[in-house]
Design an enzyme around this catalytic site. Structure first.
Site, PDB file in Angstrom:
ATOM      1  N   LEU A  29       0.823  -1.212   0.000  1.00 10.09           N
ATOM      2  CA  LEU A  29       0.000   0.000   0.000  1.00 10.09           C
ATOM      3  C   LEU A  29       0.852   1.256   0.000  1.00 10.09           C
ATOM      4  O   LEU A  29       0.417   2.312  -0.450  1.00 10.09           O
ATOM      5  CB  LEU A  29      -0.936   0.011   1.212  1.00 10.09           C
ATOM      6  CG  LEU A  29      -1.995  -1.093   1.268  1.00 10.09           C
ATOM      7  CD1 LEU A  29      -2.847  -0.946   2.521  1.00 10.09           C
ATOM      8  CD2 LEU A  29      -2.867  -1.066   0.030  1.00 10.09           C
ATOM      9  N   SER A  31       5.137   2.983   1.323  1.00  8.97           N
ATOM     10  CA  SER A  31       6.405   2.779   2.014  1.00  8.97           C
ATOM     11  C   SER A  31       6.977   4.096   2.482  1.00  8.97           C
ATOM     12  O   SER A  31       6.644   5.162   1.969  1.00  8.97           O
ATOM     13  CB  SER A  31       7.412   2.082   1.088  1.00  8.97           C
ATOM     14  OG  SER A  31       7.665   2.876  -0.050  1.00  8.97           O
ATOM     15  N   LYS A  52       1.451  -2.403   9.007  1.00  6.84           N
ATOM     16  CA  LYS A  52       2.622  -1.538   8.921  1.00  6.84           C
ATOM     17  C   LYS A  52       3.813  -2.282   9.503  1.00  6.84           C
ATOM     18  O   LYS A  52       3.832  -2.633  10.682  1.00  6.84           O
ATOM     19  CB  LYS A  52       2.410  -0.227   9.669  1.00  6.84           C
ATOM     20  CG  LYS A  52       3.613   0.712   9.530  1.00  6.84           C
ATOM     21  CD  LYS A  52       3.366   2.061  10.165  1.00  6.84           C
ATOM     22  CE  LYS A  52       4.558   2.972   9.922  1.00  6.84           C
ATOM     23  NZ  LYS A  52       4.387   4.287  10.544  1.00  6.84           N
ATOM     24  N   ASP A 143      -1.774  17.207  15.315  1.00  7.52           N
ATOM     25  CA  ASP A 143      -1.369  17.315  13.913  1.00  7.52           C
ATOM     26  C   ASP A 143      -2.556  17.094  12.976  1.00  7.52           C
ATOM     27  O   ASP A 143      -2.450  16.402  11.972  1.00  7.52           O
ATOM     28  CB  ASP A 143      -0.254  16.313  13.601  1.00  7.52           C
ATOM     29  CG  ASP A 143       0.467  16.635  12.296  1.00  7.52           C
ATOM     30  OD1 ASP A 143       0.475  17.819  11.900  1.00  7.52           O
ATOM     31  OD2 ASP A 143       1.014  15.709  11.666  1.00  7.52           O
TER      32      ASP A 143
END
Length: 477
Positions: A29, A31, A52, A143
């Site tokens: 998906l 990197s 992940k 964030d």
């Protein structure tokens, strides 16, 4: 409410010698420098997840990962990407994340064809609900920005999901002091290096709302130092013609979130009760033409900034959703190693870099003036003084920068240097040009003609030229 597991993330990790015994690796998906994200299928249940894989490295800070895990494992909300499980081997950490395949917020807006205030209101309502939940559990995201808002599925009525908790913080006595975040979305008190609270998230939601209604950010300047000064002043405008068709209720909602004083700023709870969210004041007038044009101009795709964060596992949008059960997707990728460390990207500064294409306007046609309409909650500040900004490098050290220039905002045209509209001086009666902060715009949509770098105008030797630039900043006290 959130999960009640122990705070020590080591108690949550499952040891493994071969992660492929647990999951079937189907395709990549995305990197980053220290990780790869895979579409995987759990062998026992057949369920699909985003896995992940984080390579253990002296350059990778375990404390950052453990902070992310500590936050993610505490929360469970319908609009927040879920951390399902954690595995550890001698060489890697593995985060099993809820699969989110609906794409980024901006991408969906561009695909719609029709877009209204009410659509934006429904998005912000979901974001407020999720952030309110975080705040009630003592967590501040720190964030929030459009690229951290993803759709769960490609369906039109899909839910919005908040991702990327790498900078999240569990409040200690309700106050924090480490300055971090993304330029353009950071609250004034953070830039002023003052102690701050969960109110910083509400400021970011105000910035996001502003962008969703016009396609460019409320704060933009020629340099980062000037940008920071403008944010600290808390001064912004609803410029004509971009805001002419936006309701006064929407502007009032934004003003309460972009309140300079954090004590006077709307909380998520108050914002959820505002008529623009909870009532019928959000207009159904189509604002797609103006907003989509500005989004494409100000939020160009930038491959060199595509580093995957803990929960940002989306790159396969509609294609992934439609083909999840097809034979081609079920094919295993058994021979692919868990991680192929990517080289760390550097700030591009080639003058020959590609630029965002822009149509050329008829020179005989006058450019529309940008009428200043100050927010009723703000007073116009004096011109911000210049200054230097701290840019956080990959290894955490700091460097001083004063030459970085965000993209310029205004009607599309060719600039005086002949390269792009970013170099164009647009204003009224000698006013300076309007700039916007270029932001990562990940998209696998072939319809959009985005280039691989964000182009910014840079003054050199009395002339203006374009080059690639990076604006991601983390201020460390």
């Amino acid at each position: 409410m959130g999960r009640k597991e122990e705070e020590d993330c080591s108690s949550w990790k499952k040891q493994t010698t071969n992660i492929r015994k647990t999951f079937i690796f189907m395709e990549v998906l995305g990197s980053g420098a220290f990780s790869e994200v895979f579409l995987v299928k759990q062998r026992v249940t057949g369920k699909l997840f985003a896995l992940k894989c984080i390579k253990k490295s002296p350059a990778f800070r375990d404390s950052s990962l453990e902070n992310e895990i500590a936050v993610l494992k505490r929360i469970k909300h319908e609009n927040i990407v879920t951390l399902e499980d954690i595995y550890e081997s001698t060489t890697h950490y593995y985060l099993v994340m809820q699969l989110v395949s609906g794409g980024e917020l901006f991408d969906r807006i561009l695909e719609r064809g029709v877009y209204t205030e009410k659509d934006a209101s429904l998005v912000i309502q979901q974001v407020l609900s999720a952030v309110k939940y975080l705040h009630e559990n003592g967590i501040v995201h720190r964030d929030l920005k459009p690229e951290n808002l993803l759709y769960l599925t490609p369906e039109e009525n899909s839910k919005i999901m908040i991702t990327d908790f790498g900078l999240s913080k569990m409040e200690q006595n309700g106050v924090m002091s480490t300055a971090c975040g993304t330029p353009g979305y950071v609250a004034p008190e953070v830039l002023a290096q003052k102690p701050y609270s969960k109110a910083v998230d509400c400021w970011s939601i105000g910035v996001i709302t502003y962008i969703l209604l016009c396609g460019y950010p409320p704060f933009y300047e020629e340099t980062e130092s000037k940008l920071f000064e403008k944010i600290k002043e808390g001064y912004y405008e609803f410029e004509s013609p971009f805001w002419d068709d936006i309701s006064e209720s929407a502007k009032d909602f934004i003003c309460h979130l972009l309140e300079k004083d954090p004590n006077e700023r709307y909380t998520c709870e108050k914002a959820l009760r505002h008529p623009w969210i909870d009532g019928n004041t959000a207009l159904h007038r189509d604002i797609y033409p103006s907003v989509s044009l500005q989004i494409q101009k100000n939020f160009a795709k930038s491959k060199w900034r595509q580093a995957f964060n803990a929960a940002a596992v989306v790159h396969h949008m509609r294609k992934l959703h439609m083909n999840l059960h097809s034979p081609s997707v079920r094919q295993e990728v058994e021979n692919r190693p868990p991680v192929s460390p990517a080289p760390e990207v550097s700030r591009p500064d080639s003058h020959d870099s590609s630029i965002t294409e822009a149509p050329i306007l008829d020179p005989s046609t006058p450019l529309p003036a940008l009428t200043r309409l100050p927010c009723s909650h703000s007073s116009r500040p004096s011109a911000p003084s210049g200054g230097r900004s701290l840019n956080c490098l990959v290894n955490g050290s700091l460097r001083i920068s004063s030459s970085l220039v965000p993209m310029q905002q205004g009607p599309l045209a060719t600039g005086p240097c002949g390269c792009c509209s970013s170099c164009l001086n647009i204003g009224n009666k000698g006013k300076s040009s309007y700039c916007s902060e270029p932001t990562l715009f990940r998209k696998a949509n072939k319809k959009q003609n985005f280039k691989s770098e964000v182009m910014v105008p840079v003054k050199a030797g009395g002339s203006t030229h374009c080059r690639g630039g990076q604006t991601g900043v983390c201020l460390v006290m």
